[in-house]
Design an enzyme around this catalytic site. Sequence first.
Site, PDB file in Angstrom:
ATOM      1  N   SER A 116     -41.469 -16.822   3.193  1.00  0.00           N
ATOM      2  CA  SER A 116     -41.420 -15.379   3.011  1.00  0.00           C
ATOM      3  C   SER A 116     -42.547 -14.947   2.079  1.00  0.00           C
ATOM      4  O   SER A 116     -42.776 -15.563   1.037  1.00  0.00           O
ATOM      5  CB  SER A 116     -40.058 -15.002   2.428  1.00  0.00           C
ATOM      6  OG  SER A 116     -40.192 -13.990   1.469  1.00  0.00           O
ATOM      7  N   LYS A 117     -43.237 -13.885   2.491  1.00  0.00           N
ATOM      8  CA  LYS A 117     -44.365 -13.408   1.687  1.00  0.00           C
ATOM      9  C   LYS A 117     -43.906 -12.984   0.310  1.00  0.00           C
ATOM     10  O   LYS A 117     -44.640 -13.070  -0.656  1.00  0.00           O
ATOM     11  CB  LYS A 117     -45.027 -12.201   2.367  1.00  0.00           C
ATOM     12  CG  LYS A 117     -46.035 -12.594   3.390  1.00  0.00           C
ATOM     13  CD  LYS A 117     -46.935 -11.428   3.738  1.00  0.00           C
ATOM     14  CE  LYS A 117     -47.908 -11.884   4.800  1.00  0.00           C
ATOM     15  NZ  LYS A 117     -48.711 -10.849   5.370  1.00  0.00           N
ATOM     16  N   ARG A 118     -42.667 -12.478   0.235  1.00  0.00           N
ATOM     17  CA  ARG A 118     -42.190 -11.968  -1.043  1.00  0.00           C
ATOM     18  C   ARG A 118     -41.608 -13.070  -1.906  1.00  0.00           C
ATOM     19  O   ARG A 118     -41.853 -13.123  -3.098  1.00  0.00           O
ATOM     20  CB  ARG A 118     -41.137 -10.876  -0.811  1.00  0.00           C
ATOM     21  CG  ARG A 118     -41.755  -9.495  -0.648  1.00  0.00           C
ATOM     22  CD  ARG A 118     -40.700  -8.410  -0.597  1.00  0.00           C
ATOM     23  NE  ARG A 118     -39.617  -8.732   0.317  1.00  0.00           N
ATOM     24  CZ  ARG A 118     -38.376  -8.997  -0.073  1.00  0.00           C
ATOM     25  NH1 ARG A 118     -38.063  -8.968  -1.348  1.00  0.00           N
ATOM     26  NH2 ARG A 118     -37.444  -9.276   0.817  1.00  0.00           N
TER      27      ARG A 118
END
Length: 483
Positions: free
Chosen positions: A241-243
């Site tokens: 996940s990018k976050r």
Amino acid sequence: MAGPRVRFAPSPTGYFHVGSARSALFNWFVARQHDDGVFILRIEDTDTERNREEWVDGILSAMDWLGLDLDEGPFRQSDNQAQYATSVAALNGGGYLYYCDCTGDDVAKRKGDNKTPGYDGFCRDRGLDQGPLTALRFKTPREGVTTVPDLIRGDVEFANATIDDFVVAKSSGAVLYALANVTDDRNDRISHVIRGEEHLSNAPKQMMLWEALNDALHEDVALPAYAHLPLLVNEQRKKLSKRKDPVATESYRDQGYLPEAFVNYLALLGWSPRGDEEIVPLATLIEQFRLEDVSHSPAFFDVKKMAHMNGEYIRSLTPEEFLAQSAPWVNPWSSAWRPTDREPGWSEDQFDEALYAKVAPLVQERVATLGEIPAMVGFFFSDGVSYDETAFAKSVGNDPLGQTLLAVAVERFSDVDWRADALHEATIEIGEALGLALRKAQAPIRCAVTGTLVGPPLFESLELLGRERTLQRLRDALARSSQ
Ligand code: GLU
């Protein structure tokens, strides 16, 4: 046969994702396996709302850091508008497109409970002319199957009925990803499209566009070979996940990963060299890499394993290389590049280059990343000690024996020969007199001098720190414990 022509085609919409770095690397491997292989960088910057120039810089500098040199480019899609207009005109002239004025709401209303994704084909036979609000859609075949021959996955079949009439150009005239990408791949004579698995479902659409363009332009440009690289997943086996996951390549450079180690680790994400060794020289990786050997199951992006590998690379540096590589973290003032948001805990004046050259071998053995060095050697360069309070309480503050030991050490260290081995001997003796094993006897001294209970080898460190500074710190810690 001419060598492969491959391209890496990132969209500059954020940090340089490790998955993108892996795509870039695998493309570069394929190009570098052949004397006449060509590696192209194409910045896909048509999404003006999400693109930022700083992300382009991030891509260029990360590729430079990783040593992924280019043969052509960087090209930018924003420079290719005329070519995209040619593609749209040709496809439209060839009867492959139609105008559509439906809004998203219109389509949703018509579909009601029917959850089939995508456009329902409402305007396909309406014969609309171009208008201010008309997009152009591609007429996908309603029947049959499109087979994507994928070098990694084998033949992947898509029923054409499941591929909707997708938009190729918006009402503004802006050409969307699928067509822009195909236009460039054709014009650049790309032989292999190597990219992440998330693009597999775009492949049948892009093959349709490719063939339609061949027909409409009376050309015969060969379709590229496709290779969709496996997904990268985290410890929970979920897509990175990018976050939530640490996916920014830039952050690994800032933490002090060596590019050689990072490249070696990336190469193992979905592929492995022959034999049992995972630490493998770049030339071997290039020579052995085969797209056909890439796995299609998800690859675990294991930061711990990568850190371990980085530590091995760090230990294999010569002392001179280690000094040079670590300079940006310990002496950023004299370095051409410095890591973002990582000031060492001392000033330029406090830093002592000659002392660091002596200290460096002690930490080279112990760090997994170069960014760990400042915390380990800070006590050499800062005037006072910054204490880890828990460690201080445990070894000195709440421990009368620890305090006694420090008091005795002040005495003994005042006239001991100032060498690591003599300090070592003296500490053993002080400990024995107090009934303490060496490990226990070292703890208060280490904490008094360095502020923590972990760090480089103690007696070598004391030798380098010098008698005066050591004694001063032992006294300071004693004074602090009686406050
Ligand atoms: N611009 C696309 C991306 O960044 C590239 C897709 C491709 O390589 O075809 O995901």
